[in-house]
Scaffold this active site. Structure first.
Site, PDB file in Angstrom:
ATOM      1  N   LYS A 215      79.350  31.271  70.505  1.00  0.00           N
ATOM      2  CA  LYS A 215      78.996  30.644  69.230  1.00  0.00           C
ATOM      3  C   LYS A 215      79.267  31.598  68.069  1.00  0.00           C
ATOM      4  O   LYS A 215      78.645  32.652  67.965  1.00  0.00           O
ATOM      5  CB  LYS A 215      77.511  30.255  69.193  1.00  0.00           C
ATOM      6  CG  LYS A 215      77.210  29.379  67.970  1.00  0.00           C
ATOM      7  CD  LYS A 215      75.750  29.259  67.648  1.00  0.00           C
ATOM      8  CE  LYS A 215      75.253  30.309  66.704  1.00  0.00           C
ATOM      9  NZ  LYS A 215      75.821  30.267  65.346  1.00  0.00           N
ATOM     10  N   GLU A 289      73.529  44.052  70.348  1.00  0.00           N
ATOM     11  CA  GLU A 289      74.059  45.005  69.368  1.00  0.00           C
ATOM     12  C   GLU A 289      73.486  44.585  68.029  1.00  0.00           C
ATOM     13  O   GLU A 289      73.879  43.553  67.481  1.00  0.00           O
ATOM     14  CB  GLU A 289      75.590  44.968  69.408  1.00  0.00           C
ATOM     15  CG  GLU A 289      76.204  46.234  68.844  1.00  0.00           C
ATOM     16  CD  GLU A 289      76.578  46.049  67.401  1.00  0.00           C
ATOM     17  OE1 GLU A 289      75.777  46.479  66.547  1.00  0.00           O
ATOM     18  OE2 GLU A 289      77.630  45.467  67.133  1.00  0.00           O
ATOM     19  N   CYS A 323      77.415  46.807  60.693  1.00  0.00           N
ATOM     20  CA  CYS A 323      76.174  47.278  61.309  1.00  0.00           C
ATOM     21  C   CYS A 323      76.145  48.794  61.378  1.00  0.00           C
ATOM     22  O   CYS A 323      75.083  49.402  61.305  1.00  0.00           O
ATOM     23  CB  CYS A 323      75.995  46.667  62.690  1.00  0.00           C
ATOM     24  SG  CYS A 323      77.482  46.773  63.674  1.00  0.00           S
ATOM     25  N   GLU A 420      67.589  47.942  56.977  1.00  0.00           N
ATOM     26  CA  GLU A 420      68.996  47.571  56.868  1.00  0.00           C
ATOM     27  C   GLU A 420      69.189  46.585  55.712  1.00  0.00           C
ATOM     28  O   GLU A 420      68.509  45.570  55.635  1.00  0.00           O
ATOM     29  CB  GLU A 420      69.470  46.917  58.171  1.00  0.00           C
ATOM     30  CG  GLU A 420      70.946  46.611  58.140  1.00  0.00           C
ATOM     31  CD  GLU A 420      71.454  45.985  59.433  1.00  0.00           C
ATOM     32  OE1 GLU A 420      70.858  44.998  59.891  1.00  0.00           O
ATOM     33  OE2 GLU A 420      72.453  46.486  59.979  1.00  0.00           O
TER      34      GLU A 420
HETATM   35  P1  NAI Z   1      71.401  36.463  62.453  1.00  0.00           P
HETATM   36  O1  NAI Z   1      70.992  37.473  63.441  1.00  0.00           O
HETATM   37  O2  NAI Z   1      70.456  35.348  62.137  1.00  0.00           O
HETATM   38  O3  NAI Z   1      72.777  35.782  62.908  1.00  0.00           O
HETATM   39  C1  NAI Z   1      73.634  36.273  63.904  1.00  0.00           C
HETATM   40  C2  NAI Z   1      74.015  35.141  64.858  1.00  0.00           C
HETATM   41  O4  NAI Z   1      72.860  34.735  65.590  1.00  0.00           O
HETATM   42  C3  NAI Z   1      74.540  33.883  64.179  1.00  0.00           C
HETATM   43  O5  NAI Z   1      75.570  33.335  64.971  1.00  0.00           O
HETATM   44  C4  NAI Z   1      73.321  32.974  64.178  1.00  0.00           C
HETATM   45  O6  NAI Z   1      73.638  31.608  64.125  1.00  0.00           O
HETATM   46  C5  NAI Z   1      72.682  33.318  65.506  1.00  0.00           C
HETATM   47  N1  NAI Z   1      71.249  33.034  65.616  1.00  0.00           N
HETATM   48  C6  NAI Z   1      70.329  32.929  64.620  1.00  0.00           C
HETATM   49  N2  NAI Z   1      69.113  32.675  65.137  1.00  0.00           N
HETATM   50  C7  NAI Z   1      69.250  32.625  66.483  1.00  0.00           C
HETATM   51  C8  NAI Z   1      68.339  32.419  67.570  1.00  0.00           C
HETATM   52  N3  NAI Z   1      67.042  32.222  67.367  1.00  0.00           N
HETATM   53  N4  NAI Z   1      68.833  32.448  68.820  1.00  0.00           N
HETATM   54  C9  NAI Z   1      70.138  32.678  69.049  1.00  0.00           C
HETATM   55  N5  NAI Z   1      71.033  32.859  68.069  1.00  0.00           N
HETATM   56  C10 NAI Z   1      70.607  32.852  66.794  1.00  0.00           C
HETATM   57  O7  NAI Z   1      71.804  37.229  61.123  1.00  0.00           O
HETATM   58  P2  NAI Z   1      71.849  36.641  59.619  1.00  0.00           P
HETATM   59  O8  NAI Z   1      70.635  35.828  59.334  1.00  0.00           O
HETATM   60  O9  NAI Z   1      73.159  36.012  59.411  1.00  0.00           O
HETATM   61  O10 NAI Z   1      71.756  37.996  58.782  1.00  0.00           O
HETATM   62  C11 NAI Z   1      70.492  38.571  58.510  1.00  0.00           C
HETATM   63  C12 NAI Z   1      70.558  40.062  58.594  1.00  0.00           C
HETATM   64  O11 NAI Z   1      70.914  40.484  59.893  1.00  0.00           O
HETATM   65  C13 NAI Z   1      71.607  40.715  57.711  1.00  0.00           C
HETATM   66  O12 NAI Z   1      71.153  40.881  56.422  1.00  0.00           O
HETATM   67  C14 NAI Z   1      71.831  42.011  58.415  1.00  0.00           C
HETATM   68  O13 NAI Z   1      70.854  42.948  58.024  1.00  0.00           O
HETATM   69  C15 NAI Z   1      71.651  41.669  59.865  1.00  0.00           C
HETATM   70  N6  NAI Z   1      72.941  41.454  60.559  1.00  0.00           N
HETATM   71  C16 NAI Z   1      73.393  42.420  61.399  1.00  0.00           C
HETATM   72  C17 NAI Z   1      74.617  42.275  62.017  1.00  0.00           C
HETATM   73  C18 NAI Z   1      75.158  43.303  62.916  1.00  0.00           C
HETATM   74  O14 NAI Z   1      76.360  43.338  63.145  1.00  0.00           O
HETATM   75  N7  NAI Z   1      74.337  44.136  63.519  1.00  0.00           N
HETATM   76  C19 NAI Z   1      75.464  41.110  61.759  1.00  0.00           C
HETATM   77  C20 NAI Z   1      74.881  40.119  60.904  1.00  0.00           C
HETATM   78  C21 NAI Z   1      73.676  40.316  60.324  1.00  0.00           C
END
Ligand code: NAI
Ligand code: MG
Length: 509
Positions: A215, A289, A323, A420
């Site tokens: 996804k 990650e 990240c 972060e």
């Molecule tokens: P997120 O963690 O909500 O989204 C990442 C992925 O997880 C997306 O595909 C989302 O649809 C999915 N997701 C969301 N809730 C889920 C759940 N309960 N179960 C399974 N999958 C789920 O991140 P978001 O809201 O886009 O960004 C928020 C913060 O997260 C950012 O401000 C940043 O600090 C951090 N982040 C870190 C990343 C990294 O590479 N470590 C990448 C993106 C965001």
């Protein structure tokens, strides 16, 4: 370089800024900020996008069970690009069933040598359509075309090439252990490196004989769907890779599906924790990650100009949507003044704007929500008493943009230093001794990466052995290679992706 500045090469700029360390003798880099670059937009004429995308299940594009679609927009223009299917639990179930069937009937029985040919073919097809992928990545996610063209897409192809090479050599990777696939891998990826994260997840899973339900993030589904088109064209057996789009609910349906044997997630620490709870006691394997708050540590014997470029590359390019971004700067007191001055000067020359322009350094923030979050952190920093510095550039009137931002006089307890932000915001601290640098660098909840800038090899080895960070770069930053493992300590998650280590989460004995 564009015509307006063709008379002066970039090395001239460097030599002017390095010719002396005394401020008065150095023409400030900000002198160049008034130069206007001739627009150099990448063409988007050659790309093919549909108005509406279905789900890629069992080798076909199908309509979602819910019949619901959502818009994906270009964050630099706020214009709609296409409609994306919103998968519900029934769709996820269909995808997992297809993956389980493909695993049992075809993929796990296929000799590694044959699997390898498919993975290799996917790599070649990404290369052939590299320009199209780069343009779509930039349109959908907001990152500068220079980055999607030079980093995301070539690295994605390289990951497929690299793991294609492992598919028939697993017995050498794990001698005397008879590695077997796990079955169906459920993979959930974020919006900062959409195609690259898909490659990081899919390539090792396929090499080890697993099938996949992936996804992409809701704001950046398009390159994953383009990859689905390539996968379909490549002749990969139906059901081996399935791509379902949607929001967090769709991700949760993948995590919780009993037919999923392994979860691979990249994203926020908050969602990582939810996933870890959800799979506790189920026997599902996981790699997580998550976030980071890396320190770039600059010692007084560091190559200063190189370090400043590394700092800029670490936090400002790609809008800090990384990240492993170097979102903290720890600079030794003796060089703090010159490093900060050069950094401010360099920030003035950064070009913020149209991500499709080849000159752009800092593109659009990925979404309105993310921009709101970054701006909230900038207010938090000011309220905590840190000293704000932003470049004097003007931001485009449409789209989601943020100026490169520096905070001076921050302290270890500030939220700016601990949390972060995921935007172009750098928190600066100073230190005197090696011990103090290690203490400050490690004293945060995360442990994904770090950068060390010094002339001394012994100092580098001393530091790397004491840093709680999965990746430590020395005199460089944000360098990636498929052969090198990547992953974190503490709240940055667990498991490694890339390299030989990246095979381990996809096999059992
Ligand atoms: P997120 O963690 O909500 O989204 C990442 C992925 O997880 C997306 O595909 C989302 O649809 C999915 N997701 C969301 N809730 C889920 C759940 N309960 N179960 C399974 N999958 C789920 O991140 P978001 O809201 O886009 O960004 C928020 C913060 O997260 C950012 O401000 C940043 O600090 C951090 N982040 C870190 C990343 C990294 O590479 N470590 C990448 C993106 C965001
Ligand atoms: Mg989008």
């Amino acid at each position: 370089m564009a015509a307006a500045v063709a008379a002066t090469t970039s090395s001239d700029i460097n030599s002017m800024s390095t010719s002396s360390t005394k401020r008065s003798a150095v023409p400030s880099l900000s002198f160049f900020k008034d130069w206007t670059y001739v627009p150099a937009p990448e063409s988007s004429d050659h790309i093919h996008l549909k108005d509406q995308y279905g789900l890629f299940i069992n080798g076909e594009f199908v309509r979602p069970h819910s019949k619901r679609y959502f818009d994906t927009i270009n964050p630099a223009t706020e214009k709609k690009i296409a409609e994306i299917a919103d998968a519900d639990e029934k769709d996820v179930d269909a995808a997992v069933t297809a993956a389980a069937n493909a695993s049992a009937k075809i993929w796990k029985r296929m000799p590694g040598k044959e699997r390898s040919k498919y993975i290799y073919r996917i790599a070649r097809m990404i290369q052939e359509r590299a320009r199209e992928f780069a343009v779509i990545e930039t349109m959908d996610g907001g990152k500068p075309i220079r980055e999607s063209r030079d980093v995301d897409v070539p690295l994605a192809a390289n990951h497929f090439f690299y793991y294609a090479g492992w598919a028939d050599k697993l017995d050498y990777a794990f001698p005397n252990r008879r590695p077997q696939p796990l079955g169906v891998a459920g993979q959930i990826i974020p919006w900062n490196f959409p195609l690259l994260m898909a490659a990081w997840k899919i390539a090792p899973a396929l090499a080890c004989g697993n099938t996949v339900v992936l996804k992409p993030a809701e704001t950046t589904s398009l390159t994953a769907l383009k990859l689905a088109e390539i996968i379909q064209e490549s002749g990969l057996p139906a059901g081996v890779v399935n791509i379902v789009t949607g929001f967090g609910k769709t991700g949760a349906a993948i995590v919780n599906h009993p037919g999923v044997n392994k979860v691979a997630f990249t994203g926020s620490t908050d969602v990582g924790k939810i996933i870890q709870k959800a799979i506790a006691g189920t026997g599902k394997k996981a790699t997580l990650e998550l976030g980071g708050k890396a320190a770039n540590i600059v010692f007084d014997d560091a190559p200063i100009d190189q370090a400043v470029e590394g700092i800029v590359n670490g936090i400002f390019f790609n809008q800090g949507h990384v990240c492993c971004a170097g979102s903290r700067l720890l600079v030794q007191e003796g060089v703090a003044e010159i490093v900060i001055r050069k950094l401010k000067d360099r920030m003035e020359t950064l070009i913020v704007g149209d991500p499709m322009d080849k000159n752009t350094d800092i593109g659009a923030i990925n979404s309105k929500e993310q921009l709101k979050k970054i701006n909230e952190y900038i207010s938090i920093g000011v309220n905590e008493g840190a000293e704000l510095y932003q470049s004097s550039c003007t931001l485009p009137s449409k789209g989601f943009f943020c100026k490169p931002t520096l905070f001076l006089n921050t302290s270890q307890s500030h939220r700016l230093v601990q949390e972060e932000i995921f935007g172009p915001v750098l928190a600066v601290q100073t230190f005197r001794t090696v011990e103090e640098a290690i203490e400050k660098a490690n004293n945060i909840p995360y442990g994904l990466s770090a950068g060390i800038w010094t002339d001394k090899g012994s100092k580098i080895f001393n530091m790397t052995s004491k840093m709680r960070a999965g990746v430590v770069w020395a005199n460089t930053y944000n360098k990636f290679d498929p052969t090198s493992p990547f992953g974190g300590y503490k709240e940055s998650g667990y498991g490694r992706e890339g390299g030989l280590h990246g095979l381990l989460p996809y096999v059992q004995w």
